[in-house]
Design a protein around this motif. Sequence first.
Motif, PDB file in Angstrom:
ATOM      1  N   GLY A   1       2.952   5.053  14.999  1.00  0.00           N
ATOM      2  CA  GLY A   1       1.594   4.794  14.543  1.00  0.00           C
ATOM      3  C   GLY A   1       1.496   5.128  13.067  1.00  0.00           C
ATOM      4  N   ILE A   2       1.386   4.120  12.232  1.00  0.00           N
ATOM      5  CA  ILE A   2       1.318   4.392  10.803  1.00  0.00           C
ATOM      6  C   ILE A   2      -0.099   4.116  10.294  1.00  0.00           C
ATOM      7  CG2 ILE A   2       3.750   3.802  10.474  1.00  0.00           C
ATOM      8  CD1 ILE A   2       2.803   1.156   9.219  1.00  0.00           C
ATOM      9  N   SER A   3      -0.451   4.710   9.171  1.00  0.00           N
ATOM     10  CA  SER A   3      -1.781   4.468   8.611  1.00  0.00           C
ATOM     11  C   SER A   3      -1.693   3.659   7.327  1.00  0.00           C
ATOM     12  CB  SER A   3      -2.488   5.795   8.334  1.00  0.00           C
ATOM     13  OG  SER A   3      -1.751   6.574   7.418  1.00  0.00           O
ATOM     14  N   GLY A   4      -0.484   3.549   6.769  1.00  0.00           N
ATOM     15  CA  GLY A   4      -0.348   2.777   5.537  1.00  0.00           C
ATOM     16  C   GLY A   4       1.114   2.559   5.208  1.00  0.00           C
ATOM     17  N   VAL A   5       1.339   1.708   4.195  1.00  0.00           N
ATOM     18  CA  VAL A   5       2.695   1.328   3.821  1.00  0.00           C
ATOM     19  C   VAL A   5       2.907   1.591   2.334  1.00  0.00           C
ATOM     20  CG1 VAL A   5       4.279  -0.642   3.606  1.00  0.00           C
ATOM     21  CG2 VAL A   5       2.764  -0.490   5.583  1.00  0.00           C
ATOM     22  N   VAL A   6       4.114   2.039   1.991  1.00  0.00           N
ATOM     23  CA  VAL A   6       4.508   2.095   0.581  1.00  0.00           C
ATOM     24  C   VAL A   6       5.707   1.175   0.422  1.00  0.00           C
ATOM     25  CG1 VAL A   6       5.292   3.534  -1.337  1.00  0.00           C
ATOM     26  CG2 VAL A   6       3.795   4.519   0.433  1.00  0.00           C
ATOM     27  N   LEU A   7       5.641   0.256  -0.499  1.00  0.00           N
ATOM     28  CA  LEU A   7       6.746  -0.671  -0.749  1.00  0.00           C
ATOM     29  C   LEU A   7       7.515  -0.180  -1.959  1.00  0.00           C
ATOM     30  CD1 LEU A   7       5.544  -4.382  -0.715  1.00  0.00           C
ATOM     31  CD2 LEU A   7       7.081  -3.259   0.908  1.00  0.00           C
ATOM     32  N   THR A   8       8.802   0.099  -1.781  1.00  0.00           N
ATOM     33  CA  THR A   8       9.579   0.599  -2.916  1.00  0.00           C
ATOM     34  C   THR A   8      10.446  -0.511  -3.508  1.00  0.00           C
ATOM     35  OG1 THR A   8      11.396   1.238  -1.487  1.00  0.00           O
ATOM     36  CG2 THR A   8       9.713   2.903  -1.921  1.00  0.00           C
ATOM     37  N   ARG A   9      11.088  -0.197  -4.613  1.00  0.00           N
ATOM     38  CA  ARG A   9      12.003  -1.104  -5.315  1.00  0.00           C
ATOM     39  C   ARG A   9      11.335  -2.407  -5.736  1.00  0.00           C
ATOM     40  NH1 ARG A   9      15.640   0.903  -1.613  1.00  0.00           N
ATOM     41  NH2 ARG A   9      16.849   2.557  -2.569  1.00  0.00           N
ATOM     42  N   MET A  10      10.049  -2.344  -6.027  1.00  0.00           N
ATOM     43  CA  MET A  10       9.378  -3.539  -6.506  1.00  0.00           C
ATOM     44  C   MET A  10       9.648  -3.740  -7.999  1.00  0.00           C
ATOM     45  SD  MET A  10       8.157  -5.070  -3.951  1.00  0.00           S
ATOM     46  CE  MET A  10       6.861  -6.184  -4.485  1.00  0.00           C
ATOM     47  N   ASP A  11      10.476  -2.879  -8.574  1.00  0.00           N
ATOM     48  CA  ASP A  11      10.916  -3.077  -9.959  1.00  0.00           C
ATOM     49  C   ASP A  11      12.090  -4.060  -9.985  1.00  0.00           C
ATOM     50  OD1 ASP A  11      11.973  -0.845  -8.459  1.00  0.00           O
ATOM     51  OD2 ASP A  11      13.292  -0.430 -10.155  1.00  0.00           O
ATOM     52  N   GLY A  12      12.694  -4.330  -8.839  1.00  0.00           N
ATOM     53  CA  GLY A  12      13.819  -5.269  -8.795  1.00  0.00           C
ATOM     54  C   GLY A  12      13.372  -6.712  -8.881  1.00  0.00           C
TER      55      GLY A  12
END
Length: 442
Positions: A239-250
Amino acid sequence: LSDRLSGVLEKLTRQGALTEEDVATALREVRVALLEADVSLPVARDFVKSVQDKATGQAVTKSVSPGQQVIKIVHDALVQTLAGDDVNAGELKVGSPPAPVLMVGLQGSGKTTTTAKLAKRMSERNKKRVLMASLDTRRPAAMEQLAVLGMQIGVDTLPIVPGQTPVQIAKRAKQQATLGGYDIYMLDTAGRLSIDDELMDEVAAVRDEAKPHETLLVVDGLTGQDAVNTAENFNSRVGISGVVLTRMDGDGRGGAALSMRAVTGKPIKFVGLGEKMDAIEEFHPERIAGRILGMGDIVSLVEKAQEQIEAEQAERMMKRFQKGQFNMNDLKQQLEQMQKMGGMQGVMGMMPGMGKLSKQMDEAGLDDKVLKRQMALIDSMTKQERRNPAILQASRKKRIAKGAGMEVSDLNKLIKMHRQMADMMKKMGKMGKKGLMRGGLG
Ligand code: GDP
Ligand code: MG
């Protein structure tokens, strides 16, 4: 009068409405773009289908091709899907201290890095006292990694005690956070290279112990089709409450953002943009939408064309108002305009300094409900009545009010409002003749 109005409409829709074929042709291209951006196949398919229904029959803006129009509609739908109704992107919903925040995700997704980045951000921007704890018992180096980052950014970490289980560490983190007067404590969990039951059970046990206020799923923005599987599993089992997207510098186009959002329905809160501790920012749906679609030129072209038409329309309207022509159709347009602004009321309330303006709008009775009722009254008038409100006598009034499910007194209020606005427009028109407005009309 009506000739002028329909003239505007004709210009707006001169190219007619989007046919099913226009839409289908453009959407084939869109589907390819989405897949190239690594949006998962079923998500791309569903998204395209939802736009298909929405786009068919919509008007094509002057000087824009049907295909371009579809792209703009797709873009807007994408922004809307990505944004959801999350008005607090970039904020964590943390309750009374010490508030637990649980970080979950696959190994190497960037959990530890993101934990430290967020801790830094919250301690610097929000002046929160943050404690970080590593629950990664499998790799001793992982605990060291968090401790080193903590020293680097000046955020405390829970002292390492060898031999404890993740649940025991979570318990200790809570005690320490309570005793030490911390506002927030962050639990950085271990990951796996892929989803497995042991990992899910471990994370679920930590969740049961900590009862986190936020559970953030950290996902590598460069993952494509797998992102959906990861999100589905974590969301259904932890059960998650939110998302963090990483490596969007690529160079990835970030299709995972759409997949995540579609599959979990949970907001994307932050985007990681590098290895440095400041390389994190709140999620901007517009930016990611542009990146996923990769058709920014077309979108801005259609936007410019639409602005041009709106400007032309406004100019025509001003000219009529200057001549003292302001009928119920015009009033309805003004109300629609206000309604659009009303939709922003919620957003404005959230922005620093705008709360007061939003309250004023509330007090002026310009809320959605009132506007809708006023528009319903206008809708229940005949064409003739709308063009020439002077003919509204008792029997007509009764019919109109009844048709809209309201009282004659409601209608009288609307008529009074119309008269006041018509007077105002006339005055503005006179000022315009003296040259006051002319400059503004260009
Ligand atoms: P964890 O296993 O989930 O805890 O992942 P880590 O936080 O240890 O990160 C794994 C690697 O990814 C590290 O080398 C990080 O510096 C790097 N990393 C994390 N977030 C980002 C990001 O947003 N951009 C880039 N370029 N690298 C990142
Ligand atoms: Mg880690």
